[in-house]
Design a protein around this motif. Structure first.
Motif, PDB file in Angstrom:
ATOM      1  N   ARG A 146      70.172 -39.135  47.446  1.00  0.00           N
ATOM      2  CA  ARG A 146      69.070 -38.817  48.367  1.00  0.00           C
ATOM      3  C   ARG A 146      67.785 -38.629  47.573  1.00  0.00           C
ATOM      4  O   ARG A 146      67.805 -38.116  46.463  1.00  0.00           O
ATOM      5  N   ARG A 147      66.661 -39.054  48.151  1.00  0.00           N
ATOM      6  CA  ARG A 147      65.365 -38.955  47.474  1.00  0.00           C
ATOM      7  C   ARG A 147      64.696 -37.632  47.886  1.00  0.00           C
ATOM      8  O   ARG A 147      64.418 -37.421  49.061  1.00  0.00           O
ATOM      9  N   PRO A 148      64.421 -36.718  46.941  1.00  0.00           N
ATOM     10  CA  PRO A 148      63.777 -35.465  47.329  1.00  0.00           C
ATOM     11  C   PRO A 148      62.254 -35.609  47.455  1.00  0.00           C
ATOM     12  O   PRO A 148      61.683 -36.620  47.041  1.00  0.00           O
ATOM     13  N   ASP A 149      61.605 -34.574  47.985  1.00  0.00           N
ATOM     14  CA  ASP A 149      60.152 -34.569  48.216  1.00  0.00           C
ATOM     15  C   ASP A 149      59.419 -34.274  46.900  1.00  0.00           C
ATOM     16  O   ASP A 149      59.530 -33.173  46.368  1.00  0.00           O
ATOM     17  N   THR A 150      58.686 -35.260  46.378  1.00  0.00           N
ATOM     18  CA  THR A 150      58.003 -35.073  45.091  1.00  0.00           C
ATOM     19  C   THR A 150      56.575 -34.534  45.272  1.00  0.00           C
ATOM     20  O   THR A 150      56.127 -33.702  44.482  1.00  0.00           O
ATOM     21  N   ALA A 151      55.873 -34.981  46.305  1.00  0.00           N
ATOM     22  CA  ALA A 151      54.480 -34.550  46.486  1.00  0.00           C
ATOM     23  C   ALA A 151      54.430 -33.046  46.775  1.00  0.00           C
ATOM     24  O   ALA A 151      53.624 -32.313  46.183  1.00  0.00           O
ATOM     25  N   GLY A 152      55.292 -32.567  47.643  1.00  0.00           N
ATOM     26  CA  GLY A 152      55.339 -31.132  47.959  1.00  0.00           C
ATOM     27  C   GLY A 152      55.715 -30.317  46.740  1.00  0.00           C
ATOM     28  O   GLY A 152      55.247 -29.188  46.566  1.00  0.00           O
ATOM     29  N   MET A 153      56.542 -30.889  45.874  1.00  0.00           N
ATOM     30  CA  MET A 153      56.984 -30.172  44.673  1.00  0.00           C
ATOM     31  C   MET A 153      55.826 -29.919  43.721  1.00  0.00           C
ATOM     32  O   MET A 153      55.769 -28.873  43.060  1.00  0.00           O
ATOM     33  N   GLU A 154      54.871 -30.854  43.624  1.00  0.00           N
ATOM     34  CA  GLU A 154      53.756 -30.643  42.699  1.00  0.00           C
ATOM     35  C   GLU A 154      52.946 -29.420  43.131  1.00  0.00           C
ATOM     36  O   GLU A 154      52.560 -28.581  42.309  1.00  0.00           O
ATOM     37  N   THR A 155      52.690 -29.304  44.425  1.00  0.00           N
ATOM     38  CA  THR A 155      51.946 -28.145  44.936  1.00  0.00           C
ATOM     39  C   THR A 155      52.735 -26.865  44.664  1.00  0.00           C
ATOM     40  O   THR A 155      52.187 -25.863  44.190  1.00  0.00           O
ATOM     41  N   TYR A 156      54.036 -26.915  44.944  1.00  0.00           N
ATOM     42  CA  TYR A 156      54.906 -25.740  44.779  1.00  0.00           C
ATOM     43  C   TYR A 156      54.902 -25.265  43.322  1.00  0.00           C
ATOM     44  O   TYR A 156      54.662 -24.086  43.042  1.00  0.00           O
ATOM     45  N   LEU A 157      55.137 -26.187  42.366  1.00  0.00           N
ATOM     46  CA  LEU A 157      55.203 -25.793  40.957  1.00  0.00           C
ATOM     47  C   LEU A 157      53.821 -25.392  40.418  1.00  0.00           C
ATOM     48  O   LEU A 157      53.711 -24.489  39.594  1.00  0.00           O
ATOM     49  N   SER A 158      52.762 -26.064  40.891  1.00  0.00           N
ATOM     50  CA  SER A 158      51.404 -25.706  40.443  1.00  0.00           C
ATOM     51  C   SER A 158      51.104 -24.264  40.818  1.00  0.00           C
ATOM     52  O   SER A 158      50.514 -23.513  40.028  1.00  0.00           O
ATOM     53  N   GLN A 159      51.513 -23.868  42.027  1.00  0.00           N
ATOM     54  CA  GLN A 159      51.250 -22.483  42.473  1.00  0.00           C
ATOM     55  C   GLN A 159      52.025 -21.496  41.605  1.00  0.00           C
ATOM     56  O   GLN A 159      51.503 -20.455  41.210  1.00  0.00           O
ATOM     57  N   ILE A 160      53.265 -21.835  41.286  1.00  0.00           N
ATOM     58  CA  ILE A 160      54.081 -20.946  40.445  1.00  0.00           C
ATOM     59  C   ILE A 160      53.458 -20.828  39.054  1.00  0.00           C
ATOM     60  O   ILE A 160      53.318 -19.735  38.503  1.00  0.00           O
ATOM     61  N   LEU A 161      53.033 -21.973  38.477  1.00  0.00           N
ATOM     62  CA  LEU A 161      52.459 -21.942  37.125  1.00  0.00           C
ATOM     63  C   LEU A 161      51.101 -21.239  37.112  1.00  0.00           C
ATOM     64  O   LEU A 161      50.775 -20.524  36.159  1.00  0.00           O
ATOM     65  N   ALA A 162      50.310 -21.432  38.166  1.00  0.00           N
ATOM     66  CA  ALA A 162      48.989 -20.801  38.225  1.00  0.00           C
ATOM     67  C   ALA A 162      49.121 -19.279  38.275  1.00  0.00           C
ATOM     68  O   ALA A 162      48.267 -18.553  37.781  1.00  0.00           O
ATOM     69  N   ALA A 163      50.228 -18.793  38.867  1.00  0.00           N
ATOM     70  CA  ALA A 163      50.444 -17.346  38.995  1.00  0.00           C
ATOM     71  C   ALA A 163      51.119 -16.748  37.757  1.00  0.00           C
ATOM     72  O   ALA A 163      51.291 -15.533  37.678  1.00  0.00           O
ATOM     73  N   ASP A 164      51.505 -17.613  36.818  1.00  0.00           N
ATOM     74  CA  ASP A 164      52.264 -17.183  35.614  1.00  0.00           C
ATOM     75  C   ASP A 164      51.493 -16.180  34.771  1.00  0.00           C
ATOM     76  O   ASP A 164      50.327 -16.342  34.517  1.00  0.00           O
TER      77      ASP A 164
END
Ligand SMILES: NC(=O)c1ccc[n+]([C@@H]2O[C@H](COP(=O)([O-])OP(=O)(O)OC[C@H]3O[C@@H](n4cnc5c(N)ncnc54)[C@H](OP(=O)(O)O)[C@@H]3O)[C@@H](O)[C@H]2O)c1
Length: 276
Positions: free
Chosen positions: A258-276
């Motif tokens: 199955r192909r997962p959602d890549t575009a949504g993942m960039e936003t998700y990980l960017s938010q996590i890294l920005a809050a690091d």
């Protein structure tokens, strides 16, 4: 009970792979589990045998095991053989197949970001594992793919391998900086500029073309000094998250079909890294 998977490496505590795969499992409503395991160099064989015996569905492999794991697996596919390294293992009925999604993941990230690469003249900074995956994959599509490195012999060895597919030359970082305006795609595949050394840059961007795209494979920080300087010179910039996400998505696809959602993942990980 769901399936379980993981990533082995050392160091491993900063890996984003568990966060990424758990998010995709949640997106699909699955109860699978993905775990990071710190595995020291000397323990690699026991770890691989353990993952097999305990029934992991598959696992990712990162520094320092990508090359050392190859003789421990039952089969290596053409892509991993071409890159000389494995980053993904698929477990089927006791047999472990090694593949590599780094190079194809990088090309997928270029497509997603609309970065022109077909026929482009490319400069890669660094000659380690990431430079090899990116350089050999781009060689199938780009114009010339040159390599610049701190250790000229290593850059020459990678350029020699790239030259089996397309034109390639090796330079010191200083010489590459002097001819930078000839490249449309410049990729930083060194760790220079990574947290905590955020004031460092791999080379001078004085001569960069404003038509160039600069990609840094680093994603901590989200914008490196290399990216900031390139942006200020009018170039387009991309960080290392899209490559990380696409290599992970290709591994996910190999395990689950199955192909997962890549575009949504960039936003998700960017938010996590920005809050690091
Ligand atoms: N976004 C992603 O998905 C992704 C995937 C893989 C890697 N990466 C990133 O890519 C970078 C390289 O990873 P790798 O696995 O290729 O590491 P590696 O195999 O250790 O290679 C590192 C390369 O960088 C060069 N280098 C190291 N320190 C340097 C310095 N101070 N000045 C100039 N050159 C230096 C090394 O030079 P020598 O040739 O002289 O040793 C070598 O060529 C890391 O930042 C890593 O986090 C990102």
């Amino acid at each position: 009970m769901g399936e379980w998977l993981g990533v082995i490496g050392d160091p491993i505590e900063h890996s984003l792979s568990p966060i990424m795969h758990q998010k995709w499992f949640a997106d699909f409503g699955w109860s699978h589990h993905y775990q990071a395991f710190r595995v020291k160099r000397d323990d690699l064989k026991q770890a691989v045998d353990g993952l097999r015996a305990l029934g992991a569905k598959g696992f990712n492999v990162t520094i320092p095991h990508k090359v050392a794991i190859m003789p421990l697996l039952d089969e290596i596919d053409d892509e991993a053989r071409a890159l000389g390294a494995v980053n993904t293992v698929i477990h089927t009925d006791g047999r472990l197949l090694g593949t590599n999604t780094d190079g194809l993941g990088f090309i997928e990230s270029l497509k997603e970001k609309n970065v022109p690469y077909a026929g482009a003249d490319v400069l890669i900074l660094g000659a380690g594992g990431a430079a090899r995956a990116v350089g050999l994959s781009l060689a199938r599509h780009a114009g010339r793919v040159d390599v610049a490195g701190r250790t000229l012999e290593k850059a020459e060895a990678l350029a020699h391998d790239i030259a089996k597919t397309t034109a390639s030359a090796a330079y010191t970082l200083e010489r590459a900086a002097a001819r930078l305006d000839g490249y449309r795609l410049i990729i930083n595949a060194t760790p220079v500029g990574m947290t905590p050394n955020i004031d460092a840059a791999p080379l001078s961007l004085e001569r960069i073309s404003d038509q160039a795209t600069c990609i840094d494979l680093i994603y901590r920080p989200l914008e490196t000094r290399f990216m900031k300087e390139a942006r200020q010179k009018g170039a387009r910039v991309v960080n290392g998250l899209p490559m990380l996400i696409h290599q992970g998505a290709l591994a996910f696809e190999r395990w689950f079909g199955r192909r997962p959602d890549t575009a949504g993942m960039e936003t998700y990980l960017s938010q996590i890294l920005a809050a690091d």
